[in-house]
Design an enzyme around this catalytic site. Sequence first.
Site, PDB file in Angstrom:
ATOM      1  N   GLU A  53     -22.575  18.505  11.069  1.00  0.00           N
ATOM      2  CA  GLU A  53     -22.760  19.821  10.470  1.00  0.00           C
ATOM      3  C   GLU A  53     -24.135  20.382  10.873  1.00  0.00           C
ATOM      4  OE1 GLU A  53     -22.558  21.694   5.910  1.00  0.00           O
ATOM      5  OE2 GLU A  53     -22.740  19.526   6.234  1.00  0.00           O
ATOM      6  N   LYS A 122     -17.078  27.042   6.898  1.00  0.00           N
ATOM      7  CA  LYS A 122     -17.007  26.100   5.783  1.00  0.00           C
ATOM      8  C   LYS A 122     -16.437  26.799   4.556  1.00  0.00           C
ATOM      9  CE  LYS A 122     -19.938  22.614   3.480  1.00  0.00           C
ATOM     10  NZ  LYS A 122     -21.291  21.990   3.500  1.00  0.00           N
ATOM     11  N   TYR A 128     -25.367  22.167  -6.027  1.00  0.00           N
ATOM     12  CA  TYR A 128     -25.699  21.334  -7.175  1.00  0.00           C
ATOM     13  C   TYR A 128     -26.663  20.237  -6.721  1.00  0.00           C
ATOM     14  CZ  TYR A 128     -22.008  18.600  -4.904  1.00  0.00           C
ATOM     15  OH  TYR A 128     -21.253  17.929  -3.986  1.00  0.00           O
ATOM     16  N   CYS A 175     -17.989  18.893   5.784  1.00  0.00           N
ATOM     17  CA  CYS A 175     -18.660  18.142   4.724  1.00  0.00           C
ATOM     18  C   CYS A 175     -18.012  18.308   3.344  1.00  0.00           C
ATOM     19  CB  CYS A 175     -20.134  18.519   4.688  1.00  0.00           C
ATOM     20  SG  CYS A 175     -21.143  17.267   3.820  1.00  0.00           S
ATOM     21  N   SER A 202     -24.363  14.382   5.168  1.00  0.00           N
ATOM     22  CA  SER A 202     -24.289  13.661   3.902  1.00  0.00           C
ATOM     23  C   SER A 202     -25.484  12.727   3.801  1.00  0.00           C
ATOM     24  CB  SER A 202     -22.977  12.867   3.834  1.00  0.00           C
ATOM     25  OG  SER A 202     -22.859  12.181   2.627  1.00  0.00           O
ATOM     26  N   GLY A 376      17.531 -27.172  -0.258  1.00  0.00           N
ATOM     27  CA  GLY A 376      17.531 -28.181   0.796  1.00  0.00           C
ATOM     28  C   GLY A 376      16.116 -28.404   1.296  1.00  0.00           C
ATOM     29  N   SER A 378      13.825 -30.126   4.063  1.00  0.00           N
ATOM     30  CA  SER A 378      13.895 -30.715   5.401  1.00  0.00           C
ATOM     31  C   SER A 378      12.609 -31.388   5.831  1.00  0.00           C
ATOM     32  CB  SER A 378      14.232 -29.618   6.418  1.00  0.00           C
ATOM     33  OG  SER A 378      13.157 -28.691   6.509  1.00  0.00           O
ATOM     34  N   ASN A 485      26.193 -26.168  14.445  1.00  0.00           N
ATOM     35  CA  ASN A 485      26.670 -25.352  13.327  1.00  0.00           C
ATOM     36  C   ASN A 485      27.328 -26.189  12.232  1.00  0.00           C
ATOM     37  OD1 ASN A 485      25.756 -23.037  14.519  1.00  0.00           O
ATOM     38  ND2 ASN A 485      27.752 -22.382  15.302  1.00  0.00           N
ATOM     39  N   GLY A 499      24.826 -26.092  -7.293  1.00  0.00           N
ATOM     40  CA  GLY A 499      24.143 -25.262  -8.268  1.00  0.00           C
ATOM     41  C   GLY A 499      23.774 -23.902  -7.703  1.00  0.00           C
ATOM     42  N   THR A 516      22.221 -20.196  11.293  1.00  0.00           N
ATOM     43  CA  THR A 516      23.669 -20.343  11.440  1.00  0.00           C
ATOM     44  C   THR A 516      24.353 -19.465  10.403  1.00  0.00           C
ATOM     45  OG1 THR A 516      23.463 -22.607  12.252  1.00  0.00           O
ATOM     46  CG2 THR A 516      25.604 -21.958  11.363  1.00  0.00           C
ATOM     47  N   LYS A 643      24.073 -10.515  11.014  1.00  0.00           N
ATOM     48  CA  LYS A 643      23.595 -11.508  10.051  1.00  0.00           C
ATOM     49  C   LYS A 643      22.719 -10.846   8.987  1.00  0.00           C
ATOM     50  CE  LYS A 643      23.594 -15.394  13.319  1.00  0.00           C
ATOM     51  NZ  LYS A 643      22.764 -16.433  13.984  1.00  0.00           N
TER      52      LYS A 643
END
Length: 680
Positions: A53, A122, A128, A175, A202, A376, A378, A485, A499, A516, A643
């Site tokens: 500015e 601007k 202030y 600004c 600023s 599961g 692994s 598979n 479950g 798979t 998938k």
Amino acid sequence: MKKSSCQTRQRHGFYRVAAVAPPVHVANPSANVAAAMVAIEQLNAPDLIVLPELALTGYTCGDLLLTKPLLQAAERALMELAARTEAINAVVIVGLPLGVETTVMNVAAVLSGGRLCGVVPKTFLPNYREFYEQRHFAAASSSDPSEVCIGEHCVPFGTDLLFVDRDAVIAVEICEDLWTPIPPSCHAAMAGANVIANLSASNELIGKADWRRELVRSQSGRLIAAYAYASAGPGESTSDLVFGGHNVVAENGVVLNQSRRIGDGRGCIELDADGQQVTLVTCDVDLQKLAHDRRVVGSFDDGRGRNERSFRKVCLDRSHDASGVSSLLRDVDAHPFVPDNPASRQARCAEILEIQTAGLVKRLTLLDPSTPLTIGISGGLDSTLALIVALRAIDQLKRERTQIHAYVMPGFGTSEHTRQSADGLVAATGVTSRMIDIRRLCLDAFDALDHRPMGIDVDADTDLPTLQSKLESIDASVRDLVFENVQARMRTMLLMNGGFVLGTGDLSEQALGWSTYNADHMSMYNVNTSIPKTLVRYLVRFAADHLFEGRLQSLLHRIADTPISPELLPLSQDGSIRQHTEAALGPFEMHDFFLYHFVRGGCDAAKLQFLAEHAEFDVAYSSDEIAATLKIFMTRFFANQFKRNCVPDGPKVGSVSLSPRGDWRMPSDGDVEAFLPGNE
């Protein structure tokens, strides 16, 4: 070091923005032009240069801003800067005081190709505390002229100007405009602006830099735009204030880069050859990605019809010869799902585990507490992460961990290493353990299907140790998809009959179809559904370091260090696995990189290649390796949508998800041809 590429950044929508705070000579426009040119000549092929500015006079001139000599000198300096930047081949935006009819206004002048193209005043004048701009300037208003004449040049004038530089549509605010409840850039963005330039002065105060940076960052995100902020530097008068030269460039809510500033705690700013302090920042903003993000966020355009302001567009006739310009001034994160900063990564992991756990807790509250939660195990990464989440959920619900039924189901390709990890894991967590050797069940399936696994004759009386020995002597190049598979589906069948099944497959496997169908692809709830493979390892390590201790902690680190493999093919004769996932697919760090930028950024194959060549992966890949992996990614991504169209429920944790119910919908039979490398 960034890799080179025959492709240019402009081809892929990158627009180079520089925010510069050159040395200031208060009330000496000619010297300020010279100083600006010294700074500008340091830049590397910019498309846009934003200066602060009132940069041509200095912001701190006080009542001198109302004097005829300074106003005339500022106009002469403006035309000098236009002439001197013609060879730079960049759009230059600079601030100055300008006499407009009977008033003086704080304006930004836009230069391109040696010409003055337009002037933006601007809008909001701070009056202030330490600011007294209304003493010197008039604010922009509806009564302003639509043109101003500077010397022999009459150009568009007003806050309704947008400057078009090919794909870049540039709006300007000054600004204080940014610090207001509804900045002018909000209206400009709805009218199409995708690059906002802010010319600022600023001053530095305790804590103000964080506020300033946050304003720039948040406004860029609110507008889905690039935002370049150039602020006056320490050459301004220090009678009452110090200006730090804080320059920031942000893009859609992310600060791409920022310059040094006075008060940043890093000591004195280095001086240039003339003993002056210069702060600048240059980086490439991605206009293609911004356009993609605006297309995705449909609500952005909803406000366009409600925009009460109309705008004029000024086309900038600028050369865009980018021959030989292949460098990229922008960090390309090789691991976009994994924060580089350890503290940020730790916070990310903690948050993800909380989200995963919350999702599973909600689902479990709908079940009879006596229903087993089957999973599961692994001895690999994904199932371990799912078990960690299950433990946390059961603990939160104050239920016994024995509700978790962990099935260890060794098959023909299970190694001793993963078997020990799986056994140790279930023993250390206090869950109900189930060990089922699936080989006999699979043998019965082969016999029923009249299938010769890996070309070996079998029947109901086949001896398992003998079959295992024969399988391990088979040449490593032999493949048998039915053999793989049947094992995967046998495990899922056992889990489903035991479950409520907790899934373990991750986001990267969904993207590549590395599962798979109706086996490990399916479950009743999947807490890993939006966790990419590159992040899974960090989550397991985080859990080891922060949630557990003793034997379990060491087991989790052991699992995190285990190579990735589905272990569905027979072991080698020495007992080692010979099915390495990344050897078959390519590195997951590259696949996750492609996944992020394809889904999140809408990149075509050429841009994915370009970005990958500029990313710092854990391994240095050649261009040919990148291209080969990219082809695998695209081909598998398109081939495996069927998938993804029927994946189980699971919580979204990041900005990328492939759930067909939420984030990603595409036809299962879409053609990949247009998306392959070389077909852009």
